[in-house]
Design a protein around this motif. Structure first.
Motif, short mmCIF file in Angstrom:
data_model
loop_
_atom_site.label_atom_id
_atom_site.label_comp_id
_atom_site.label_asym_id
_atom_site.label_seq_id
_atom_site.Cartn_x
_atom_site.Cartn_y
_atom_site.Cartn_z
N UNK A 128 0.80 -1.21 0.00
CA UNK A 128 0.00 0.00 0.00
C UNK A 128 0.84 1.27 0.00
N UNK A 129 2.17 1.10 -0.01
CA UNK A 129 3.05 2.25 -0.15
C UNK A 129 3.23 3.11 1.08
N UNK A 130 2.99 2.56 2.26
CA UNK A 130 3.13 3.35 3.49
C UNK A 130 4.12 2.70 4.47
N UNK A 131 4.92 1.76 3.99
CA UNK A 131 5.92 1.11 4.84
C UNK A 131 7.04 2.09 5.16
N UNK A 132 7.77 1.88 6.26
CA UNK A 132 8.90 2.75 6.60
C UNK A 132 9.97 2.74 5.51
N UNK A 133 10.70 3.84 5.42
CA UNK A 133 11.83 3.95 4.50
C UNK A 133 13.09 3.50 5.21
N UNK A 134 13.84 2.63 4.60
CA UNK A 134 15.09 2.16 5.19
C UNK A 134 16.09 3.30 5.28
N UNK A 135 16.80 3.37 6.40
CA UNK A 135 17.80 4.42 6.58
C UNK A 135 18.88 3.96 7.53
N UNK A 136 19.79 4.84 7.86
CA UNK A 136 20.95 4.50 8.68
C UNK A 136 20.63 4.48 10.17
N UNK A 137 19.59 5.14 10.60
CA UNK A 137 19.30 5.24 12.03
C UNK A 137 18.94 3.92 12.67
N UNK A 147 13.81 5.97 9.85
CA UNK A 147 14.75 5.54 10.89
C UNK A 147 15.63 6.72 11.28
N UNK A 148 15.73 6.97 12.59
CA UNK A 148 16.47 8.11 13.10
C UNK A 148 17.54 7.66 14.09
N UNK A 149 18.32 8.61 14.56
CA UNK A 149 19.41 8.30 15.49
C UNK A 149 18.99 8.34 16.95
N UNK A 150 17.76 8.73 17.21
CA UNK A 150 17.26 8.75 18.58
C UNK A 150 15.81 8.27 18.60
N UNK A 151 15.43 7.64 19.71
CA UNK A 151 14.09 7.07 19.81
C UNK A 151 13.02 8.14 20.00
N UNK A 188 15.25 -2.65 14.91
CA UNK A 188 16.11 -3.49 14.08
C UNK A 188 15.34 -4.67 13.49
N UNK A 189 14.33 -5.15 14.22
CA UNK A 189 13.47 -6.20 13.66
C UNK A 189 12.71 -5.66 12.46
N UNK A 190 12.20 -4.45 12.58
CA UNK A 190 11.52 -3.81 11.46
C UNK A 190 12.46 -3.71 10.25
N UNK A 191 13.65 -3.26 10.50
CA UNK A 191 14.61 -3.08 9.41
C UNK A 191 14.95 -4.42 8.76
#
Length: 228
Positions: A141-150, A160-164, A175-178
């Motif tokens: 559906x095009x609303x999944x998270x975008x993979x990133x370095x965080x 994904x960010x560097x802080x919660x 990390x499970x999501x990623x």
């Protein structure tokens, strides 16, 4: 008269013997059908009314209400998942979930195939398959998270960010999501039993942020108890 293949998402008894069915079909996406006489004493096909059962319908277009009337229907595949208490619990949960998130979905072969694939996984006793299936639907559906370095997933922005930003999305859960998002075959991923409850909760939280009017399925408590 047309033929439709679909998965039964929900059904409501109407009057003494009839029913209204909500299905996701291969040909036309989400559809509502009127089924006459299914609850009559002589009709043995009421046993086909099972969540996510795969059915073939012969339907006629309704004249006044616009609801198509089923003239006959057959179960196209017989599954053992309904005799397995864990698989059966997952089936009811996912059917409830799909009945709301697919209400406005038109023909979508990717969704139809994903449901088919999910049921095959349950037949293989993959009792964590619903976790991956829910994320597959987000991707379709095009609303999944975008993979990133965080190391932390922000459920509101899907980044994904560097802080919660949310207590359910700690580094372990994020990390499970990623891992699931980046895997070519997420159904092969092994998620430790002690992490599954929080992971499922995080998925539902994400749906609340990204799917309009999303409500937590009523069967959530049951599925959590079964897998404790």
């Amino acid at each position: 008269m047309t033929s439709q293949n679909g998965f039964l998402l929900s059904f409501i008894k109407y009057g003494e013997n009839d029913a209204v069915l909500h299905c996701f079909t291969e040909e036309d996406g989400f559809q509502t059908y009127f089924l006459k006489g299914i609850y009559s004493k002589k009709n043995k096909k009421k046993a086909f009314l099972l969540p996510l059962s795969k059915l073939n319908f012969s339907v006629n277009s309704g004249r006044s209400t616009g609801i198509q009337t089923v003239s006959k229907f057959e179960m196209t595949e017989i599954s053992d998942v309904y005799t397995d208490i864990k698989a059966n619990t997952v089936i009811f949960f996912i059917a409830d979930f799909l009945n709301q998130v697919l209400r406005h979905e038109n023909k979508n072969p990717l969704v139809f195939f994903a449901i088919d694939e999910f049921i095959q996984q349950l037949n293989l006793e993959n009792y964590r398959s619903h976790l991956f299936f829910l994320i597959k639907i987000l991707k379709i559906q095009g609303v999944a998270p975008l993979l990133g370095e965080g190391n932390f997933l922000d459920p509101e922005t899907g980044i994904f960010t560097n802080s919660g930003t949310h207590h359910f999305f700690d580094s372990e859960n994020s990390m499970l999501w990623k891992l699931v998002l980046s895997s070519p075959n997420p159904y092969e991923i092994k998620i430790p039993k002690n992490l599954r409850k929080n992971f499922l909760d995080s998925i539902l939280i994400y749906y609340h942020y990204h799917v309009s009017d999303f409500r937590t399925p009523n069967s959530l408590e049951i599925i959590q108890q079964i897998f404790e």
